[in-house]
Design an enzyme around this catalytic site. Structure first.
Site, PDB file in Angstrom:
ATOM      1  N   PRO A 136       0.251   6.891   1.370  1.00  0.00           N
ATOM      2  CA  PRO A 136      -0.001   7.405   0.028  1.00  0.00           C
ATOM      3  C   PRO A 136      -1.403   7.995  -0.097  1.00  0.00           C
ATOM      4  O   PRO A 136      -2.389   7.305   0.094  1.00  0.00           O
ATOM      5  CB  PRO A 136       0.123   6.161  -0.871  1.00  0.00           C
ATOM      6  CG  PRO A 136       0.559   5.054   0.015  1.00  0.00           C
ATOM      7  CD  PRO A 136       0.273   5.442   1.403  1.00  0.00           C
ATOM      8  N   GLU A 137      -1.446   9.263  -0.377  1.00  0.00           N
ATOM      9  CA  GLU A 137      -2.720   9.883  -0.713  1.00  0.00           C
ATOM     10  C   GLU A 137      -2.695  10.120  -2.223  1.00  0.00           C
ATOM     11  O   GLU A 137      -1.733   9.751  -2.889  1.00  0.00           O
ATOM     12  CB  GLU A 137      -2.879  11.205   0.054  1.00  0.00           C
ATOM     13  CG  GLU A 137      -2.928  10.962   1.567  1.00  0.00           C
ATOM     14  CD  GLU A 137      -3.998  11.783   2.254  1.00  0.00           C
ATOM     15  OE1 GLU A 137      -4.945  12.214   1.582  1.00  0.00           O
ATOM     16  OE2 GLU A 137      -3.877  11.986   3.470  1.00  0.00           O
ATOM     17  N   HIS A 186       8.947  -7.264   2.996  1.00  0.00           N
ATOM     18  CA  HIS A 186       7.612  -6.748   2.697  1.00  0.00           C
ATOM     19  C   HIS A 186       7.396  -6.523   1.201  1.00  0.00           C
ATOM     20  O   HIS A 186       6.417  -5.905   0.798  1.00  0.00           O
ATOM     21  CB  HIS A 186       7.358  -5.448   3.456  1.00  0.00           C
ATOM     22  CG  HIS A 186       7.449  -5.616   4.937  1.00  0.00           C
ATOM     23  ND1 HIS A 186       6.634  -6.466   5.649  1.00  0.00           N
ATOM     24  CD2 HIS A 186       8.276  -5.057   5.852  1.00  0.00           C
ATOM     25  CE1 HIS A 186       6.948  -6.408   6.931  1.00  0.00           C
ATOM     26  NE2 HIS A 186       7.943  -5.568   7.082  1.00  0.00           N
ATOM     27  N   ARG A 215       2.110  -3.138   5.939  1.00  0.00           N
ATOM     28  CA  ARG A 215       0.854  -3.416   6.658  1.00  0.00           C
ATOM     29  C   ARG A 215      -0.162  -4.204   5.847  1.00  0.00           C
ATOM     30  O   ARG A 215      -1.196  -4.589   6.349  1.00  0.00           O
ATOM     31  CB  ARG A 215       0.248  -2.106   7.152  1.00  0.00           C
ATOM     32  CG  ARG A 215       1.181  -1.464   8.137  1.00  0.00           C
ATOM     33  CD  ARG A 215       0.607  -0.309   8.858  1.00  0.00           C
ATOM     34  NE  ARG A 215       1.682   0.291   9.643  1.00  0.00           N
ATOM     35  CZ  ARG A 215       1.575   1.407  10.331  1.00  0.00           C
ATOM     36  NH1 ARG A 215       0.446   2.057  10.331  1.00  0.00           N
ATOM     37  NH2 ARG A 215       2.581   1.867  11.003  1.00  0.00           N
TER      38      ARG A 215
END
Length: 271
Positions: A2-3, A91, A110
């Site tokens: 995600p930017e 997750h 992550r």
DNA sequence: ACTGGCTCCTGAGGGC
DNA sequence: TGCCCTCAGGAGCCAG
């Protein structure tokens, strides 16, 4: 990953579902994100209405009468609105449960992301208070980059990725903006002319605007399995294209490492 | 004040 | 249903 464009797209997608909606509870299934997820979220926020959902850089701010939840998606995080009884993934670490049976779920394989809480003005939070201007708002310009770069020896690519200088320019868009502006990523920030910073600032705006526009269509329903929409591949000129011909001149795109990060550029067009 | 390097984590991809 | 290794990456943090 995600930017800024994806964070903004996420914000726009979620906003209509949660604004004015009452939170029933907050379930923290795994508190080990970048920083521990505060356990007080449920106790503090249950029964309160979401008053606002805003973005500052890549941070999303959920405003409640009592305070604000600060969310960062790190590099593998995604937020989606789902029915509370829908299947969970291992997750899915944090879940905001609403009165209408919908849930806002944070998935982050992550775990570089963050969920924090502050009772004060979130913009004064330690993580936000020193951030540079929003690239798509007034306050960001070639002049701003020029002024802040004087005396800096750092490479221009790392300079524009520094969130104290300007927020939201991640690795992919830094590469792309430098290509559009015709600037070599290793050029010393403090030695670039004001004219070249004008071109760079414009390139940053253009690439982010275009990405937000694309993201808006690709991510509309937030059911995609991951946060990597297809629009990336189609519009990129240099990122991930080592060896492929430059769209401008045909010279093979070069790949180097700069500040531990993958850097791509055209050795002919970018000087 | 600056700058460069380290760190967190896991899935993907490549080599064998 | 193969196993092991390496790498990517946002951004705070720290040492020099």
């Amino acid at each position: 990953m995600p930017e800024l464009p994806e964070v903004e797209t996420t914000r726009r997608g979620i906003e209509p579902h949660i604004l004015g909606n009452t939170l029933t509870r907050v379930v923290v299934r795994n508190a080990s994100l970048r920083w521990p997820v505060p356990r007080i979220l449920d106790k503090t926020l249950a029964g309160l209405k979401v008053e606002s959902l805003t973005r500052r850089g890549k941070y999303l701010l959920l405003g409640f009468p009592a305070g604000s939840v600060i969310i960062h998606l790190g590099m593998s995080g995604s937020l989606r609105m789902v029915a509370c009884d829908s299947d969970r993934n291992k997750h899915d670490h944090v879940e905001f449960v609403f009165q209408d049976g919908m849930c806002l779920r944070l998935r982050d394989p992550r775990r570089f992301g963050a969920v924090l809480y502050t009772a004060k003005d979130p913009l004064q939070h330690k993580l936000l208070v020193n951030l540079g201007p929003e690239p798509l708002q007034r306050g960001f310009s070639g002049r701003h980059l020029y002024d802040h770069s004087r005396g800096k020896k750092v490479a221009v690519k790392l300079f524009i990725m520094n969130s104290k200088i300007v927020v939201g320019v991640g690795n992919i868009y830094a590469n792309e903006a430098l290509f559009l502006a015709g600037i070599h990523p290793k050029r010393v920030a403090g030695r670039l002319t004001a004219e070249r910073y004008d071109r760079l600032a414009q390139a940053i705006k253009n690439v982010l605007r275009a990405a937000i526009k694309s993201g808006g269509t690709t991510l509309r329903d937030f059911t995609a399995e991951d946060g990597r929409p297809g629009y990336f591949q189609q519009k990129l000129n240099v990122y991930g294209k080592a060896g492929e011909p430059c769209p401008g001149c045909g010279t093979p795109i070069k790949h180097i490492t700069l500040g531990q990060r993958a850097t791509y550029f055209c050795p002919h067009c970018q000087t």
